[in-house]
Design a protein around this motif. Structure first.
Motif, PDB file in Angstrom:
ATOM      1  N   TRP A 164       3.348  -0.471  -8.340  1.00 26.15           N
ATOM      2  CA  TRP A 164       3.048  -1.426  -7.265  1.00 26.15           C
ATOM      3  C   TRP A 164       2.024  -0.835  -6.306  1.00 26.15           C
ATOM      4  O   TRP A 164       1.096  -1.522  -5.865  1.00 26.15           O
ATOM      5  CB  TRP A 164       4.325  -1.794  -6.511  1.00 26.15           C
ATOM      6  CG  TRP A 164       4.118  -2.924  -5.537  1.00 26.15           C
ATOM      7  CD1 TRP A 164       4.318  -4.251  -5.760  1.00 26.15           C
ATOM      8  CD2 TRP A 164       3.627  -2.811  -4.183  1.00 26.15           C
ATOM      9  NE1 TRP A 164       3.992  -4.978  -4.639  1.00 26.15           N
ATOM     10  CE2 TRP A 164       3.563  -4.122  -3.657  1.00 26.15           C
ATOM     11  CE3 TRP A 164       3.243  -1.750  -3.379  1.00 26.15           C
ATOM     12  CZ2 TRP A 164       3.135  -4.389  -2.356  1.00 26.15           C
ATOM     13  CZ3 TRP A 164       2.801  -2.008  -2.086  1.00 26.15           C
ATOM     14  CH2 TRP A 164       2.756  -3.316  -1.589  1.00 26.15           C
ATOM     15  N   VAL A 165       2.170   0.432  -5.970  1.00 27.20           N
ATOM     16  CA  VAL A 165       1.231   1.095  -5.060  1.00 27.20           C
ATOM     17  C   VAL A 165      -0.163   1.135  -5.682  1.00 27.20           C
ATOM     18  O   VAL A 165      -1.167   0.860  -5.013  1.00 27.20           O
ATOM     19  CB  VAL A 165       1.719   2.518  -4.717  1.00 27.20           C
ATOM     20  CG1 VAL A 165       0.664   3.273  -3.910  1.00 27.20           C
ATOM     21  CG2 VAL A 165       3.029   2.458  -3.937  1.00 27.20           C
ATOM     22  N   ILE A 166      -0.228   1.466  -6.958  1.00 29.34           N
ATOM     23  CA  ILE A 166      -1.525   1.509  -7.644  1.00 29.34           C
ATOM     24  C   ILE A 166      -2.182   0.133  -7.648  1.00 29.34           C
ATOM     25  O   ILE A 166      -3.354  -0.023  -7.284  1.00 29.34           O
ATOM     26  CB  ILE A 166      -1.356   2.019  -9.093  1.00 29.34           C
ATOM     27  CG1 ILE A 166      -1.206   3.538  -9.099  1.00 29.34           C
ATOM     28  CG2 ILE A 166      -2.543   1.627  -9.960  1.00 29.34           C
ATOM     29  CD1 ILE A 166      -2.492   4.296  -8.788  1.00 29.34           C
ATOM     30  N   ASN A 167      -1.427  -0.882  -8.047  1.00 29.26           N
ATOM     31  CA  ASN A 167      -1.998  -2.221  -8.223  1.00 29.26           C
ATOM     32  C   ASN A 167      -2.331  -2.919  -6.912  1.00 29.26           C
ATOM     33  O   ASN A 167      -3.299  -3.690  -6.845  1.00 29.26           O
ATOM     34  CB  ASN A 167      -1.035  -3.104  -9.027  1.00 29.26           C
ATOM     35  CG  ASN A 167      -0.854  -2.614 -10.448  1.00 29.26           C
ATOM     36  OD1 ASN A 167      -1.744  -1.981 -11.009  1.00 29.26           O
ATOM     37  ND2 ASN A 167       0.298  -2.883 -11.037  1.00 29.26           N
ATOM     38  N   ASN A 168      -1.539  -2.675  -5.873  1.00 27.43           N
ATOM     39  CA  ASN A 168      -1.700  -3.425  -4.628  1.00 27.43           C
ATOM     40  C   ASN A 168      -2.361  -2.653  -3.494  1.00 27.43           C
ATOM     41  O   ASN A 168      -2.827  -3.264  -2.529  1.00 27.43           O
ATOM     42  CB  ASN A 168      -0.335  -3.929  -4.150  1.00 27.43           C
ATOM     43  CG  ASN A 168       0.275  -4.952  -5.081  1.00 27.43           C
ATOM     44  OD1 ASN A 168      -0.017  -6.135  -4.997  1.00 27.43           O
ATOM     45  ND2 ASN A 168       1.118  -4.485  -5.997  1.00 27.43           N
ATOM     46  N   ILE A 169      -2.392  -1.340  -3.601  1.00 31.43           N
ATOM     47  CA  ILE A 169      -2.971  -0.534  -2.524  1.00 31.43           C
ATOM     48  C   ILE A 169      -4.181   0.267  -3.005  1.00 31.43           C
ATOM     49  O   ILE A 169      -5.282   0.136  -2.474  1.00 31.43           O
ATOM     50  CB  ILE A 169      -1.918   0.435  -1.927  1.00 31.43           C
ATOM     51  CG1 ILE A 169      -0.690  -0.334  -1.417  1.00 31.43           C
ATOM     52  CG2 ILE A 169      -2.546   1.270  -0.818  1.00 31.43           C
ATOM     53  CD1 ILE A 169      -0.959  -1.253  -0.248  1.00 31.43           C
ATOM     54  N   ALA A 173      -8.462  -0.736  -2.937  1.00 34.50           N
ATOM     55  CA  ALA A 173      -9.267   0.153  -2.088  1.00 34.50           C
ATOM     56  C   ALA A 173     -10.420   0.756  -2.881  1.00 34.50           C
ATOM     57  O   ALA A 173     -11.552   0.864  -2.384  1.00 34.50           O
ATOM     58  CB  ALA A 173      -8.388   1.255  -1.504  1.00 34.50           C
ATOM     59  N   LEU A 174     -10.150   1.143  -4.116  1.00 33.48           N
ATOM     60  CA  LEU A 174     -11.204   1.700  -4.968  1.00 33.48           C
ATOM     61  C   LEU A 174     -12.279   0.660  -5.262  1.00 33.48           C
ATOM     62  O   LEU A 174     -13.479   0.954  -5.233  1.00 33.48           O
ATOM     63  CB  LEU A 174     -10.601   2.212  -6.278  1.00 33.48           C
ATOM     64  CG  LEU A 174      -9.743   3.478  -6.185  1.00 33.48           C
ATOM     65  CD1 LEU A 174      -9.026   3.732  -7.507  1.00 33.48           C
ATOM     66  CD2 LEU A 174     -10.597   4.681  -5.814  1.00 33.48           C
ATOM     67  N   HIS A 205      -6.113   1.008   5.759  1.00 32.17           N
ATOM     68  CA  HIS A 205      -6.240  -0.375   6.223  1.00 32.17           C
ATOM     69  C   HIS A 205      -5.293  -1.291   5.451  1.00 32.17           C
ATOM     70  O   HIS A 205      -4.632  -2.163   6.033  1.00 32.17           O
ATOM     71  CB  HIS A 205      -7.685  -0.843   6.059  1.00 32.17           C
ATOM     72  CG  HIS A 205      -7.896  -2.286   6.417  1.00 32.17           C
ATOM     73  ND1 HIS A 205      -7.870  -2.742   7.721  1.00 32.17           N
ATOM     74  CD2 HIS A 205      -8.106  -3.381   5.627  1.00 32.17           C
ATOM     75  CE1 HIS A 205      -8.063  -4.054   7.726  1.00 32.17           C
ATOM     76  NE2 HIS A 205      -8.213  -4.463   6.476  1.00 32.17           N
ATOM     77  N   ARG A 206      -5.200  -1.085   4.150  1.00 38.38           N
ATOM     78  CA  ARG A 206      -4.314  -1.917   3.331  1.00 38.38           C
ATOM     79  C   ARG A 206      -2.848  -1.617   3.617  1.00 38.38           C
ATOM     80  O   ARG A 206      -1.998  -2.512   3.560  1.00 38.38           O
ATOM     81  CB  ARG A 206      -4.637  -1.723   1.848  1.00 38.38           C
ATOM     82  CG  ARG A 206      -6.005  -2.254   1.498  1.00 38.38           C
ATOM     83  CD  ARG A 206      -6.346  -2.198   0.031  1.00 38.38           C
ATOM     84  NE  ARG A 206      -7.656  -2.810  -0.161  1.00 38.38           N
ATOM     85  CZ  ARG A 206      -7.867  -4.113  -0.256  1.00 38.38           C
ATOM     86  NH1 ARG A 206      -6.839  -4.940  -0.211  1.00 38.38           N
ATOM     87  NH2 ARG A 206      -9.080  -4.604  -0.409  1.00 38.38           N
ATOM     88  N   LEU A 207      -2.546  -0.362   3.913  1.00 39.97           N
ATOM     89  CA  LEU A 207      -1.169  -0.008   4.264  1.00 39.97           C
ATOM     90  C   LEU A 207      -0.768  -0.631   5.599  1.00 39.97           C
ATOM     91  O   LEU A 207       0.407  -0.951   5.813  1.00 39.97           O
ATOM     92  CB  LEU A 207      -1.014   1.515   4.329  1.00 39.97           C
ATOM     93  CG  LEU A 207      -1.006   2.244   2.987  1.00 39.97           C
ATOM     94  CD1 LEU A 207      -1.073   3.747   3.199  1.00 39.97           C
ATOM     95  CD2 LEU A 207       0.238   1.878   2.181  1.00 39.97           C
ATOM     96  N   LYS A 208      -1.737  -0.800   6.486  1.00 39.09           N
ATOM     97  CA  LYS A 208      -1.450  -1.459   7.760  1.00 39.09           C
ATOM     98  C   LYS A 208      -1.062  -2.913   7.521  1.00 39.09           C
ATOM     99  O   LYS A 208      -0.169  -3.453   8.185  1.00 39.09           O
ATOM    100  CB  LYS A 208      -2.672  -1.381   8.677  1.00 39.09           C
ATOM    101  CG  LYS A 208      -2.435  -1.968  10.064  1.00 39.09           C
ATOM    102  CD  LYS A 208      -3.669  -1.811  10.939  1.00 39.09           C
ATOM    103  CE  LYS A 208      -3.410  -2.397  12.333  1.00 39.09           C
ATOM    104  NZ  LYS A 208      -4.606  -2.249  13.213  1.00 39.09           N
ATOM    105  N   GLU A 209      -1.722  -3.542   6.542  1.00 35.33           N
ATOM    106  CA  GLU A 209      -1.421  -4.933   6.209  1.00 35.33           C
ATOM    107  C   GLU A 209      -0.171  -5.053   5.343  1.00 35.33           C
ATOM    108  O   GLU A 209       0.587  -6.015   5.458  1.00 35.33           O
ATOM    109  CB  GLU A 209      -2.608  -5.556   5.467  1.00 35.33           C
ATOM    110  CG  GLU A 209      -3.879  -5.655   6.302  1.00 35.33           C
ATOM    111  CD  GLU A 209      -5.039  -6.225   5.503  1.00 35.33           C
ATOM    112  OE1 GLU A 209      -4.953  -6.226   4.249  1.00 35.33           O
ATOM    113  OE2 GLU A 209      -6.018  -6.677   6.130  1.00 35.33           O
TER     114      GLU A 209
END
Length: 346
Positions: A164-169, A173-174, A205-209
């Motif tokens: 989930w972290v790879i696919n969504n965060i 970002a990459l 930024h994505r972790l903030k969201e």
């Protein structure tokens, strides 16, 4: 990163509630257990939320093995008293495990990652990682992902081994930062530090969201558990007797030395040691101790001598760990399986 502290025994809590978090305070289980069925049984669709509360699963489906424990793998409903007994057993095991290995719940929201990328230690740490992973055979993108995997929750990165972290965060970002050269060979260190920082800030930024909840545990095996056991002669004797109780003996009541590892594994929880095979570093320590003591696996000895040798092994392990403690860290993403409608409070 916010630490979520579980409620105290009095029921109060000093934690700051998670943003958009769900309150799982046990009312669903109580409602389930107090429901009045004519046949005195609970149906599978009612078991699922309770099991999900006990053992959160990956995704939306509760753990099938736990449900099988309730239903014997084939029944669609289960007698309420059986449900209570099995659930109690699971909860007691969970409590024992948490007492032995406490878990801290962390909310990874990007703040720590921003702080790390702007800190004086950023360049030195990433440069050190780069020096260990740099390879002309791998692409720039590969190196970025590998470097992310070297960072920890303390630096604000959730476990990237989690899909989930790879696919969504990580992947988004990459994609947002990647250019035409990302699939080419690795650049120099200065360029890598610059581009890696851009990716890290995009991840922040994505972790903030989309904050990620992580269960973090750490154990330090320093020999103190072994020391406590060896210092209490009564407890030591009781533990040794328990460890030897089910070991096979010959007609003269003697034991084969080949069962020393089995006995050690049996008493390891009482000595604050992990099971054999669970931690590679610990297995190496135990292996070295067995070599030093020069145990002859084919020899049979009396029970008292077997206990003495086993005690000597514990003492040697204690000394090794006191001199070189072994630290083990574990991080796991907590996936919430219940939808908001099932956990809202009024």
């Amino acid at each position: 990163m916010e630490t979520i502290i579980p409620p105290t025994s009095s029921g109060s809590s000093t934690c700051t509630p998670m943003k958009n978090g769900k309150v799982l305070e046990g009312s669903n289980i109580m409602k389930l257990m107090n429901s009045d069925h004519k046949d005195g049984k609970l149906y599978m669709k009612e078991l699922q939320p309770a099991v999900a509360l006990v053992l959160p699963s990956q995704g939306t489906n509760p753990d099938s093995e736990v449900l099988n424990e309730f239903t014997n793998g084939k029944q669609e409903k289960v007698i309420k008293i059986v449900f209570k007994e099995v659930l109690t057993h699971i909860l007691l095991n969970m409590a024992a495990g948490l007492k032995r290995d406490p878990i801290v719940i962390l909310r990874i929201d990007g703040e720590d990652l921003v702080e790390f990328t702007n800190s004086p230690s950023y360049e030195a740490e990433i440069a050190s990682i780069f020096s260990h992973i740099a390879s002309p055979e791998n692409s720039f993108r590969h190196h970025v992902i590998e470097a992310l995997g070297k960072l920890t929750v303390e630096q604000g990165i959730p476990p990237i081994s989690d899909s989930w972290v790879i696919n969504n965060i990580v992947e988004p970002a990459l994609l947002s930062q990647g250019g035409s050269g990302w699939d080419k060979s690795i650049p120099d260190q200065e360029k890598f530090l610059e581009e890696f920082k851009k990716v890290a800030l995009s991840i922040a930024h994505r972790l903030k969201e989309q904050p990620v909840i992580v269960a973090h545990s750490e154990n330090i095996f320093d020999g103190s558990g072994v020391n406590r056991l060896l210092s209490n002669k009564f407890e030591l004797e009781k533990t040794l007797n328990s460890a030897l109780e089910n070991l096979p003996k010959d007609r003269n009541g003697k034991l084969s030395m080949e069962y020393l590892r089995v006995a050690l594994d049996t008493l390891s929880p009482c000595a604050g040691l992990p099971p054999l095979g669970a931690i590679e570093e610990m297995d190496k320590v135990i292996g070295e101790v067995f070599k030093v003591i020069n145990v002859d696996d084919g020899k049979v000895v009396k029970e008292d001598e077997f206990k003495i040798i086993l005690t000597d092994i514990l003492g040697s392990i204690m000394l090794q760990l006191e001199g070189n403690p072994i630290s083990v860290y574990s991080d796991s993403v907590v996936h919430e399986p219940l939808d908001s409608s099932s956990t809202e409070t009024s």
